[in-house]
Design an enzyme around this catalytic site. Structure first.
Site, PDB file in Angstrom:
ATOM      1  N   GLU A  53       0.864  -1.177   0.000  1.00 26.75           N
ATOM      2  CA  GLU A  53       0.000   0.000   0.000  1.00 26.75           C
ATOM      3  C   GLU A  53       0.901   1.228   0.000  1.00 26.75           C
ATOM      4  O   GLU A  53       1.817   1.323   0.815  1.00 26.75           O
ATOM      5  CB  GLU A  53      -0.874   0.051   1.258  1.00 26.75           C
ATOM      6  CG  GLU A  53      -1.904  -1.034   1.378  1.00 26.75           C
ATOM      7  CD  GLU A  53      -2.671  -0.915   2.691  1.00 26.75           C
ATOM      8  OE1 GLU A  53      -2.602   0.158   3.347  1.00 26.75           O
ATOM      9  OE2 GLU A  53      -3.327  -1.893   3.077  1.00 26.75           O
ATOM     10  N   ASP A  64      -5.271   8.281  10.354  1.00 23.86           N
ATOM     11  CA  ASP A  64      -3.887   7.960  10.682  1.00 23.86           C
ATOM     12  C   ASP A  64      -3.432   8.559  12.000  1.00 23.86           C
ATOM     13  O   ASP A  64      -3.832   9.660  12.376  1.00 23.86           O
ATOM     14  CB  ASP A  64      -2.972   8.437   9.551  1.00 23.86           C
ATOM     15  CG  ASP A  64      -3.208   7.659   8.270  1.00 23.86           C
ATOM     16  OD1 ASP A  64      -3.014   6.440   8.306  1.00 23.86           O
ATOM     17  OD2 ASP A  64      -3.600   8.262   7.258  1.00 23.86           O
ATOM     18  N   TYR A 179     -10.856  -4.578   4.540  1.00 30.22           N
ATOM     19  CA  TYR A 179      -9.831  -4.095   5.468  1.00 30.22           C
ATOM     20  C   TYR A 179     -10.501  -3.911   6.824  1.00 30.22           C
ATOM     21  O   TYR A 179     -11.264  -2.984   7.015  1.00 30.22           O
ATOM     22  CB  TYR A 179      -9.286  -2.770   4.947  1.00 30.22           C
ATOM     23  CG  TYR A 179      -8.099  -2.173   5.673  1.00 30.22           C
ATOM     24  CD1 TYR A 179      -7.989  -2.194   7.061  1.00 30.22           C
ATOM     25  CD2 TYR A 179      -7.085  -1.558   4.953  1.00 30.22           C
ATOM     26  CE1 TYR A 179      -6.897  -1.625   7.709  1.00 30.22           C
ATOM     27  CE2 TYR A 179      -5.986  -0.975   5.591  1.00 30.22           C
ATOM     28  CZ  TYR A 179      -5.900  -1.020   6.962  1.00 30.22           C
ATOM     29  OH  TYR A 179      -4.827  -0.447   7.608  1.00 30.22           O
TER      30      TYR A 179
END
Length: 277
Positions: A53, A64, A179
């Protein structure tokens, strides 16, 4: 005419035949600089990464944690652009054409350039799929159509508390893999995982397996022990990101040691992915 199979799908299929799990690595493009991030990715591939990725630096990375946010800020200070990232991927693909590469980015980057144009450029540079953490399926109709036309794998995120109805929808539109976010919150290394993480993996598998989609688990995996626990719970793949970024940060002044440390870490993680019951 035979339909072309996406490389992400093919990779999971090949690994399954060999009774292996996927090792998916995440790298911030342009950190510490664009040329070094290319070397990092190639190094990870050489040491066993199955899928890569590539994170495109963004000013407001809501999913994040601090390690990756800092790397994004550093890359943006160096004026790393999405085009720079795609050109880097193109160079990597000229050497490693069979390794699936996913772009992980935020919807603003895609839609500000018109999604069809961005996705077509990505494909021309060798990108095999996309992960867009802030894009929900309710907003993704046009994106999904363009991605399907271009044979790009789509990957959507599921949380530990995603309800069964929503999980089924996420699974149905994820053409690469689902995911699963292992913890509540943002990316970053963890000292330990709670029981709910492993319960959630098992619960999510009842849906993904039924629909024939791989399940990869990310957020917070920082050791071989963490990886083994995710695989034991049933994950088809593990995603490593913040731990790799931390190694890059720790050895930013010693590129040789950085690459050596990254390689050793990936080899250790890949050994776990080959251990089967």
């Amino acid at each position: 005419m035979k339909e072309k199979i996406n490389k992400v799908i093919s990779k999971f299929s090949d690994l399954r035949k060999n009774n292996e799990k996927a090792l998916i690595t995440y790298v911030v493009a342009g950190y510490p600089d664009i040329d070094t991030s290319r070397l990092i990715i190639e190094n990870l591939i050489e040491h066993g990464a199955d899928i890569v990725e590539v994170g495109i630096p963004f000013s407001d990375p809501m999913a994040d944690g601090p390690i990756i946010q800092k790397a994004f800020a550093h890359a943006l200070e160096k004026n790393v652009t999405p085009d720079d990232c795609l050109k880097m991927i193109n160079l990597i693909k000229s050497k490693y054409s069979q390794v699936p590469i996913l772009v992980m980015t935020y919807s603003n980057i895609i839609f500000s350039r018109k999604d069809a144009k961005f996705l077509k450029t990505a494909v021309s540079c060798g990108v095999d799929g996309l992960i867009v953490p802030d894009l929900t399926f309710e907003e993704a109709e046009n994106y999904l159509k363009v991605a399907e036309d271009l044979n790009l794998a789509t990957v959507f995120l599921a949380a530990p508390n995603t309800d069964s109805k929503r999980l089924a929808k996420i699974t149905s539109i994820s053409t690469g893999f689902v995911y699963m976010v292992s913890v509540y919150g943002i990316t970053g290394s963890r000292n330990q995982f709670e029981k709910y993480t492993f319960d959630s993996i098992r619960r999510t598998l009842t849906t993904t397996s039924k629909l024939g989609k791989p399940l990869a688990v990310g957020f917070g995996i920082s050791s071989a022990q963490d990886a083994a626990k995710m695989i034991e719970a049933g994950a088809d793949g593990i995603i490593i990101g913040s731990s790799l970024t931390k190694i890059v940060s720790d050895f930013s002044d010693d590129k040789s040691q950085m690459l050596k440390s990254l390689g050793a870490f990936i080899e250790q993680m890949k050994r776990v992915c080959k251990i089967t019951n």
